[in-house]
Design a protein around this motif. Sequence first.
Motif, PDB file in Angstrom:
ATOM      1  N   ASN A  91       0.832  -1.197   0.000  1.00 23.54           N
ATOM      2  CA  ASN A  91       0.000   0.000   0.000  1.00 23.54           C
ATOM      3  C   ASN A  91       0.869   1.251   0.000  1.00 23.54           C
ATOM      4  N   LEU A  92       1.922   1.249   0.822  1.00 21.86           N
ATOM      5  CA  LEU A  92       2.838   2.383   0.847  1.00 21.86           C
ATOM      6  C   LEU A  92       3.506   2.563  -0.518  1.00 21.86           C
ATOM      7  N   GLU A  93       3.937   1.475  -1.137  1.00 20.03           N
ATOM      8  CA  GLU A  93       4.560   1.559  -2.463  1.00 20.03           C
ATOM      9  C   GLU A  93       3.599   2.169  -3.480  1.00 20.03           C
ATOM     10  N   GLN A  94       2.337   1.779  -3.443  1.00 22.95           N
ATOM     11  CA  GLN A  94       1.344   2.345  -4.366  1.00 22.95           C
ATOM     12  C   GLN A  94       1.189   3.849  -4.150  1.00 22.95           C
ATOM     13  N   ARG A  95       1.126   4.255  -2.900  1.00 27.09           N
ATOM     14  CA  ARG A  95       0.980   5.670  -2.580  1.00 27.09           C
ATOM     15  C   ARG A  95       2.190   6.464  -3.085  1.00 27.09           C
ATOM     16  N   LEU A  96       3.372   5.907  -2.901  1.00 24.97           N
ATOM     17  CA  LEU A  96       4.587   6.574  -3.369  1.00 24.97           C
ATOM     18  C   LEU A  96       4.649   6.631  -4.898  1.00 24.97           C
ATOM     19  N   ARG A  97       4.262   5.561  -5.548  1.00 25.04           N
ATOM     20  CA  ARG A  97       4.239   5.531  -7.011  1.00 25.04           C
ATOM     21  C   ARG A  97       3.336   6.636  -7.553  1.00 25.04           C
ATOM     22  N   ARG A  98       2.183   6.827  -6.915  1.00 22.24           N
ATOM     23  CA  ARG A  98       1.223   7.853  -7.364  1.00 22.24           C
ATOM     24  C   ARG A  98       1.795   9.262  -7.298  1.00 22.24           C
ATOM     25  N   ILE A  99       2.719   9.512  -6.399  1.00 21.83           N
ATOM     26  CA  ILE A  99       3.282  10.865  -6.289  1.00 21.83           C
ATOM     27  C   ILE A  99       4.623  10.987  -7.016  1.00 21.83           C
ATOM     28  N   GLY A 100       4.975   9.977  -7.809  1.00 24.81           N
ATOM     29  CA  GLY A 100       6.148  10.076  -8.669  1.00 24.81           C
ATOM     30  C   GLY A 100       7.425   9.459  -8.138  1.00 24.81           C
ATOM     31  N   CYS A 101       7.361   8.751  -7.043  1.00 25.45           N
ATOM     32  CA  CYS A 101       8.553   8.128  -6.473  1.00 25.45           C
ATOM     33  C   CYS A 101       8.972   6.932  -7.324  1.00 25.45           C
ATOM     34  N   GLU A 102      10.245   6.864  -7.654  1.00 24.04           N
ATOM     35  CA  GLU A 102      10.771   5.762  -8.459  1.00 24.04           C
ATOM     36  C   GLU A 102      11.625   4.784  -7.659  1.00 24.04           C
ATOM     37  N   LYS A 103      12.187   5.227  -6.539  1.00 23.05           N
ATOM     38  CA  LYS A 103      13.066   4.365  -5.748  1.00 23.05           C
ATOM     39  C   LYS A 103      12.691   4.490  -4.281  1.00 23.05           C
ATOM     40  N   LEU A 104      12.631   3.335  -3.625  1.00 18.71           N
ATOM     41  CA  LEU A 104      12.271   3.284  -2.220  1.00 18.71           C
ATOM     42  C   LEU A 104      13.426   2.680  -1.435  1.00 18.71           C
ATOM     43  N   ASN A 105      13.809   3.338  -0.352  1.00 20.80           N
ATOM     44  CA  ASN A 105      14.920   2.897   0.485  1.00 20.80           C
ATOM     45  C   ASN A 105      14.419   2.530   1.879  1.00 20.80           C
ATOM     46  N   LEU A 106      15.189   1.684   2.549  1.00 22.93           N
ATOM     47  CA  LEU A 106      14.929   1.388   3.951  1.00 22.93           C
ATOM     48  C   LEU A 106      16.230   0.992   4.613  1.00 22.93           C
ATOM     49  N   LEU A 107      16.267   1.156   5.913  1.00 19.89           N
ATOM     50  CA  LEU A 107      17.418   0.778   6.710  1.00 19.89           C
ATOM     51  C   LEU A 107      16.962  -0.269   7.727  1.00 19.89           C
ATOM     52  N   ILE A 108      17.802  -1.255   7.981  1.00 18.35           N
ATOM     53  CA  ILE A 108      17.519  -2.274   8.988  1.00 18.35           C
ATOM     54  C   ILE A 108      18.606  -2.179  10.049  1.00 18.35           C
ATOM     55  N   GLU A 109      18.200  -1.965  11.282  1.00 18.22           N
ATOM     56  CA  GLU A 109      19.175  -1.925  12.369  1.00 18.22           C
ATOM     57  C   GLU A 109      19.713  -3.342  12.597  1.00 18.22           C
TER      58      GLU A 109
END
Length: 138
Positions: A91-109
Motif C-alpha cells: 500500500n505504501l509503495e502504491q501511494r509513493l508511485r502515485r506521487i512520482g517516487c521511483e526508488k524506495l529505500n529502507l534501513l535495517i538496524e
Amino acid sequence: MRIREFRLADYQAVMGLWEEAGISLSSSDSINQIKHKLQRDPELFIVAENSEREIVGAVMGSYDGRRGWVNHLAVYPNFQGEQIGRKLLENLEQRLRRIGCEKLNLLIEIHNRKVEGFYKKLGYTSDELIFMEKWINK
C-alpha cells in the motif's frame, strides 16, 4: 483487515506497537515530531486495523521529492504471518508511485536483522553503504 492513514489519536497505540516490535525509538518519534511529519506527507503514514478496529500494524513512509523511505514497519508478533506487513508495504509503495517516487529505500538496524528475509521476498536488495548520522538539535 483495513488499511488507513494514521491519525494523531493513534499515537499511543502505534508507539506501543513499535516498542513491542523492538523498534528503537528516538526523539524524532515524539508526538511533536510526528505532528510535524503529518504536515508534510500524512498519506504516507498508514496503519492496519483488525476487525475490532485495533491497530495491529503500522508503517511510516516519507518522500523527499526524489527518494521514498520506509520507516518503522511493524506488525504485532501475534499477527505476524497474516500478510499484514506485506499489505502495508504494498500500500505504501502504491501511494509513493502515485506521487512520482521511483526508488524506495529502507534501513535495517543490526539488532533487527531477522527482517531482512521479509524484505528480500518482496524484491528489496542489499546495498553496501556507510550510514552516518548527526543529531543537530541535541
